[in-house]
Design a protein around this motif. Structure first.
Motif, short mmCIF file in Angstrom:
data_model
loop_
_atom_site.label_atom_id
_atom_site.label_comp_id
_atom_site.label_asym_id
_atom_site.label_seq_id
_atom_site.Cartn_x
_atom_site.Cartn_y
_atom_site.Cartn_z
N ARG A 47 -15.46 -29.94 -29.04
CA ARG A 47 -14.66 -31.23 -29.18
C ARG A 47 -13.62 -31.10 -30.16
NH1 ARG A 47 -19.28 -32.49 -31.22
NH2 ARG A 47 -19.29 -33.63 -33.32
N GLY A 48 -12.43 -31.49 -30.05
CA GLY A 48 -11.48 -31.39 -30.97
C GLY A 48 -11.27 -29.95 -31.28
N GLU A 49 -11.26 -29.64 -32.56
CA GLU A 49 -11.40 -28.23 -33.07
C GLU A 49 -12.36 -27.62 -33.21
OE1 GLU A 49 -8.92 -28.71 -36.81
OE2 GLU A 49 -7.40 -29.38 -35.68
N GLY A 50 -13.44 -28.20 -32.76
CA GLY A 50 -14.74 -27.67 -32.89
C GLY A 50 -15.32 -27.04 -31.71
N GLY A 51 -16.50 -26.37 -31.63
CA GLY A 51 -16.92 -25.69 -30.60
C GLY A 51 -17.59 -24.22 -31.08
N LEU A 52 -17.86 -23.29 -30.14
CA LEU A 52 -18.36 -21.84 -30.61
C LEU A 52 -17.24 -21.26 -31.58
CD1 LEU A 52 -20.40 -19.90 -30.68
CD2 LEU A 52 -19.85 -19.15 -28.26
N GLN A 53 -17.55 -20.88 -32.78
CA GLN A 53 -16.44 -20.32 -33.40
C GLN A 53 -16.71 -18.97 -34.25
OE1 GLN A 53 -16.09 -24.55 -35.50
NE2 GLN A 53 -14.12 -23.84 -35.77
N GLY A 54 -17.20 -19.03 -35.29
CA GLY A 54 -17.42 -17.78 -36.17
C GLY A 54 -18.53 -16.94 -35.63
#
Length: 368
Positions: free
Chosen positions: A105-112
């Motif tokens: 959601r937004g700028e979040g999720g699966l990242q590094g």
């Protein structure tokens, strides 16, 4: 060179800057160049100029981070569908797993993502319905599985997640955690948000950390890029709020000032950035270092920044930053040093804030 290179740009209204810095918004028109056209801000035949030599893969879903395996293929996180894909140098793309409890959601999720030294495990940072977290997953070369939480309970919000994960020459994992839109937490050494963390592969604090916990440095707003240079020093790209985005040289126990200041400060208790940009030229994301240059992807800036650094002597001087491929490929997010000496750079035009071109999102190969 002066260690602080302050770049200037045309006037942008305060409201536009706040929106751009806080939300990675990109109100500008889409690129007018075709994806493989020459970058307009590069001379046509200058010796040593970085050049895009082709597209590695396309049709990806917000490729957020790239981590290379020894065979030259890479594991790539896709933020918005919470999957990990394996991408080979010849462009084959295969899903190797997903993160079932991720809640993008937004700028979040699966990242590094970072790969273990024996390539039998991966370490990923992602957003759930209730927190941000660092998790270890087994990797057998074909699938990732059996997630084991290492750090949980990190505050989450619509934005300011941080998310970068990198393995250092000393073997520890460094993890960038955003302030989750709670600025004051960045100055609290007992809180993990608004920090860069240093932990072992079990998520435990490294024994010589400065505050006796996971925290390595403080005063951060939203770091999305971490990279080590040839001298073993850690650099970080950081979103500012409405005035200055930053490239910082990270030291043990350093306080980088947020929210007390943004950009340079004369207060000796804080460490100023080595380079700053107005948000319209940056909104910095991924970071990689190759051959004495830091390469920083820019979202709203729609370019790849090349910054000369002195990674041989250990001095903090930097040369004049130069923007590459401006407005040619749209928003750029991940940048990673490939085993063959090139860079892989991902676009981020399908993240809801760009204007996708045919084939987006893609990974480009850049010869440097």
């Amino acid at each position: 060179m002066d260690r602080r290179q302050f770049l200037t740009a045309g006037a942008v209204s305060g409201l536009a800057l706040v929106v751009a810095a806080c939300t990675e918004a990109d109100p500008s028109p889409p690129p007018t160049s075709t994806p493989d056209s020459p970058a307009p801000d590069l001379p046509p035949s200058g010796a040593g100029d970085p050049v895009v030599t082709g597209t590695v893969a396309e049709g990806l879903n917000v490729p957020w981070a790239i981590a290379f395996l020894r065979d030259g293929s890479a594991l790539v996180t896709q933020r918005d569908d919470a999957t990990i894909v394996r991408v080979t140098p010849d462009g084959a793309v295969r899903t190797v797993g997903d993160v079932s409890d991720a809640a993008p959601r937004g700028e979040g999720g699966l990242q590094g993502i970072s790969i273990g030294p024996d390539e039998d495990a991966v370490f990923v940072y992602y957003t759930t319905a209730r927190d941000n977290r660092l998790v270890r997953m087994e990797f057998d070369g074909a699938r990732v599985s059996n997630p084991r939480p290492l750090i949980t309970g990190l505050d989450t919000a619509f934005n300011h997640h941080g998310g970068a994960v990198v393995r250092a020459p000393d073997g520890y994992l460094y993890v960038a955690v955003g302030d989750a839109a709670q600025p004051d937490v960045a100055q609290d050494v007992n809180a993990l948000n608004g920090k860069i963390l240093r932990v072992d592969d079990g998520g435990r604090p490294a024994p010589d950390n400065p505050f006796g916990n996971e925290v390595w440095s403080t005063g951060h707003r939203n770091n999305e890029g971490l990279a080590f240079d040839a001298a073993g020093r850690l650099w970080a790209s950081e979103f500012g709020q409405d005035r200055r985005d930053e490239l910082n040289l990270i030291v043990r126990g350093g306080n980088y000032g947020w929210p007390e200041f943004e950009g340079e400060s004369d207060d000796p208790g804080f460490i100023s950035p080595v380079v700053t940009w107005p948000p319209g030229e940056a909104s910095p994301a991924g970071l990689a270092i190759v051959g004495g240059h830091a390469y920083m992807a820019a979202l709203r800036g729609r370019r790849l920044w090349r910054i000369p650094i002195d990674d041989a002597s250990g001095e903090s001087d930097v040369g004049d930053p130069r923007g590459l491929f401006t407005d040619t490929y749209g928003r750029l997010r991940a940048v990673a040093a490939a085993p063959d000496g090139s860079l892989w750079v991902s676009t981020s035009n399908t993240d809801g804030r760009g204007r996708p071109a045919p084939g987006d999102d893609r990974i480009l190969r850049v010869a440097v």
